[in-house]
Design a protein around this motif. Structure first.
Motif, PDB file in Angstrom:
ATOM      1  N   THR A 282       5.361   9.484  -4.299  1.00 46.01           N
ATOM      2  CA  THR A 282       4.044   9.718  -4.884  1.00 46.01           C
ATOM      3  C   THR A 282       3.114  10.229  -3.798  1.00 46.01           C
ATOM      4  N   ALA A 283       2.050  10.887  -4.232  1.00 44.37           N
ATOM      5  CA  ALA A 283       1.013  11.294  -3.287  1.00 44.37           C
ATOM      6  C   ALA A 283       0.053  10.124  -3.118  1.00 44.37           C
ATOM      7  N   LEU A 284       0.062   9.502  -1.951  1.00 41.36           N
ATOM      8  CA  LEU A 284      -0.806   8.353  -1.709  1.00 41.36           C
ATOM      9  C   LEU A 284      -2.272   8.748  -1.855  1.00 41.36           C
ATOM     10  N   ALA A 285      -3.074   7.809  -2.353  1.00 41.12           N
ATOM     11  CA  ALA A 285      -4.515   8.028  -2.473  1.00 41.12           C
ATOM     12  C   ALA A 285      -5.176   7.861  -1.111  1.00 41.12           C
ATOM     13  N   ASP A 286      -6.374   8.358  -0.984  1.00 37.70           N
ATOM     14  CA  ASP A 286      -7.094   8.302   0.292  1.00 37.70           C
ATOM     15  C   ASP A 286      -7.190   6.872   0.818  1.00 37.70           C
ATOM     16  N   ASN A 287      -7.575   5.931  -0.061  1.00 39.85           N
ATOM     17  CA  ASN A 287      -7.746   4.549   0.377  1.00 39.85           C
ATOM     18  C   ASN A 287      -6.419   3.914   0.787  1.00 39.85           C
ATOM     19  N   GLU A 288      -5.320   4.342   0.168  1.00 33.55           N
ATOM     20  CA  GLU A 288      -4.004   3.812   0.528  1.00 33.55           C
ATOM     21  C   GLU A 288      -3.596   4.289   1.917  1.00 33.55           C
ATOM     22  N   VAL A 289      -3.855   5.545   2.229  1.00 30.60           N
ATOM     23  CA  VAL A 289      -3.523   6.065   3.562  1.00 30.60           C
ATOM     24  C   VAL A 289      -4.355   5.367   4.625  1.00 30.60           C
ATOM     25  N   THR A 290      -5.630   5.175   4.367  1.00 32.14           N
ATOM     26  CA  THR A 290      -6.502   4.487   5.327  1.00 32.14           C
ATOM     27  C   THR A 290      -6.027   3.061   5.574  1.00 32.14           C
ATOM     28  N   ALA A 291      -5.669   2.362   4.505  1.00 30.23           N
ATOM     29  CA  ALA A 291      -5.175   0.989   4.647  1.00 30.23           C
ATOM     30  C   ALA A 291      -3.853   0.965   5.393  1.00 30.23           C
ATOM     31  N   LEU A 292      -2.968   1.913   5.105  1.00 29.50           N
ATOM     32  CA  LEU A 292      -1.676   1.979   5.797  1.00 29.50           C
ATOM     33  C   LEU A 292      -1.874   2.155   7.292  1.00 29.50           C
ATOM     34  N   TYR A 293      -2.750   3.056   7.668  1.00 29.88           N
ATOM     35  CA  TYR A 293      -3.065   3.277   9.085  1.00 29.88           C
ATOM     36  C   TYR A 293      -3.594   2.000   9.750  1.00 29.88           C
ATOM     37  N   LYS A 294      -4.547   1.360   9.127  1.00 30.67           N
ATOM     38  CA  LYS A 294      -5.175   0.176   9.732  1.00 30.67           C
ATOM     39  C   LYS A 294      -4.203  -1.003   9.809  1.00 30.67           C
ATOM     40  N   LEU A 295      -3.395  -1.193   8.769  1.00 25.53           N
ATOM     41  CA  LEU A 295      -2.466  -2.313   8.766  1.00 25.53           C
ATOM     42  C   LEU A 295      -1.360  -2.127   9.795  1.00 25.53           C
ATOM     43  N   GLU A 296      -0.800  -0.934   9.885  1.00 26.12           N
ATOM     44  CA  GLU A 296       0.245  -0.705  10.878  1.00 26.12           C
ATOM     45  C   GLU A 296      -0.319  -0.797  12.292  1.00 26.12           C
ATOM     46  N   LYS A 297      -1.512  -0.299  12.482  1.00 26.18           N
ATOM     47  CA  LYS A 297      -2.165  -0.405  13.783  1.00 26.18           C
ATOM     48  C   LYS A 297      -2.396  -1.874  14.151  1.00 26.18           C
ATOM     49  N   ASP A 298      -2.605  -2.719  13.137  1.00 25.56           N
ATOM     50  CA  ASP A 298      -2.807  -4.151  13.331  1.00 25.56           C
ATOM     51  C   ASP A 298      -1.484  -4.910  13.352  1.00 25.56           C
ATOM     52  N   ASN A 299      -0.359  -4.143  13.436  1.00 31.89           N
ATOM     53  CA  ASN A 299       0.979  -4.730  13.524  1.00 31.89           C
ATOM     54  C   ASN A 299       1.353  -5.507  12.271  1.00 31.89           C
ATOM     55  N   ARG A 300       0.879  -5.036  11.142  1.00 32.27           N
ATOM     56  CA  ARG A 300       1.185  -5.705   9.857  1.00 32.27           C
ATOM     57  C   ARG A 300       1.945  -4.770   8.926  1.00 32.27           C
TER      58      ARG A 300
END
Length: 300
Positions: A282-300
């Protein structure tokens, strides 16, 4: 007197026990782990579009897809280094991973999001391949991402490729989406960068995000057509891969041997680091991409 002394002594013991018990409860509360604050309504990165996550490579000391959509991997000169989350794949001039089996879920992708962390340096002499979904009957593969040579600055010339093989065929079945000139990706070398690109088959729209931020693209890049729109070409529509065989990270399909010929001299292996490589249907929504970036950066 003795009776009163016993009563006072008993009361003192009970009071002491209650104090110790309450004090221990207070200590336990103080030492209790503090729950993570949710990001975008998610506790960890795997919760995002979880029903659409087809493949996930974390490279924590292995080359496995934890979703088992791409299997039978064989690594060549693969090593690991500290990544964004745990370890990361470390590329070199000879490194790549060849996977022999690709699930129908990957083969039949109609929409896509590709997400990864990369850390690399500029290079010369050709184009490095980040990944490729090969095509047996064509010089080019189905879906892939390339980094073109650039030794002059910190901006990255990135090429993404999508495919639509249908009957009757369309003129623009295989499309390169190029980030160059005014749309070149700025400040991409020498540090970890989170890259997500998406294609939405319903709206025929391409998007790209760097470190959780959607880039503002001209319509000439974001809108995809089946043929020249200036002569009436309609929307590109859903993806359609064909003659899919194997999967490769860090190289071209030509590095896999038969049925492809030998790689051309400009076909380079990816020499940088890669972590948390994901494919969604699927094409991720803007908010999903932002959350993915922040969570992975936070080691989650």
């Amino acid at each position: 007197m003795k009776k009163h002394t016993y009563i006072l002594l008993f009361a003192s013991v009970i009071t002491t026990q209650l104090f110790v018990s309450c004090n221990e409860e207070s200590i336990d509360k103080v030492n209790a782990p503090i729950p993570y604050e949710s990001i975008g309504g998610y506790e960890n990165s795997d919760e995002i579009a979880k029903d659409h996550l087809l493949a996930k490579f974390s490279f924590d000391g292995n080359i496995q897809d934890s979703k088992n959509a791409i299997t039978g991997g064989v690594g060549t000169d693969v090593t690991y280094e500290t990544g964004v989350k745990g370890n990361a794949y470390k590329g070199s001039a000879s490194s790549f991973i060849a996977y022999n089996t690709v699930s129908n879920a990957i083969i039949n992708l109609k929409n896509i999001s590709v997400s990864m962390w990369i850390k690399t340096e500029t290079h010369t002499g050709g184009a490095q391949s980040l990944f490729m979904l090969p095509k047996k009957t064509d010089f080019w593969g189905n879906i892939f991402s390339l980094i073109e040579a650039n030794d002059s600055n910190t901006s990255m010339f990135l090429k993404n490729h999508i495919q639509k093989d249908v009957t009757p065929s369309i003129p623009w079945s295989g499309q390169f989406i190029e980030h160059k000139d005014d749309n070149i990706l700025k400040n991409m070398y020498g540090a970890w960068k989170h890259v997500v690109w998406t294609y939405n088959g319903t709206s025929s729209t391409y998007s790209i995000y760097i470190d959780g931020v959607k880039l503002d693209l001209p319509a000439t890049i974001s809108k995809r057509y089946a043929s020249d729109p200036s002569t009436g070409g309609g929307p590109y529509g859903e993806l359609s891969n064909s003659e899919v065989s194997k999967f490769i990270i860090g190289g071209y399909q030509q590095h896999l041997g038969a049925p492809w010929g030998n790689p051309d001299g400009w076909m380079l292996h990816y020499t940088g680091l890669m972590d948390e490589f994901r494919i969604y249907d699927t094409a991720l929504a803007d908010n999903e991409v932002t959350a993915l970036y922040k969570l992975e950066k936070d080691n989650r």
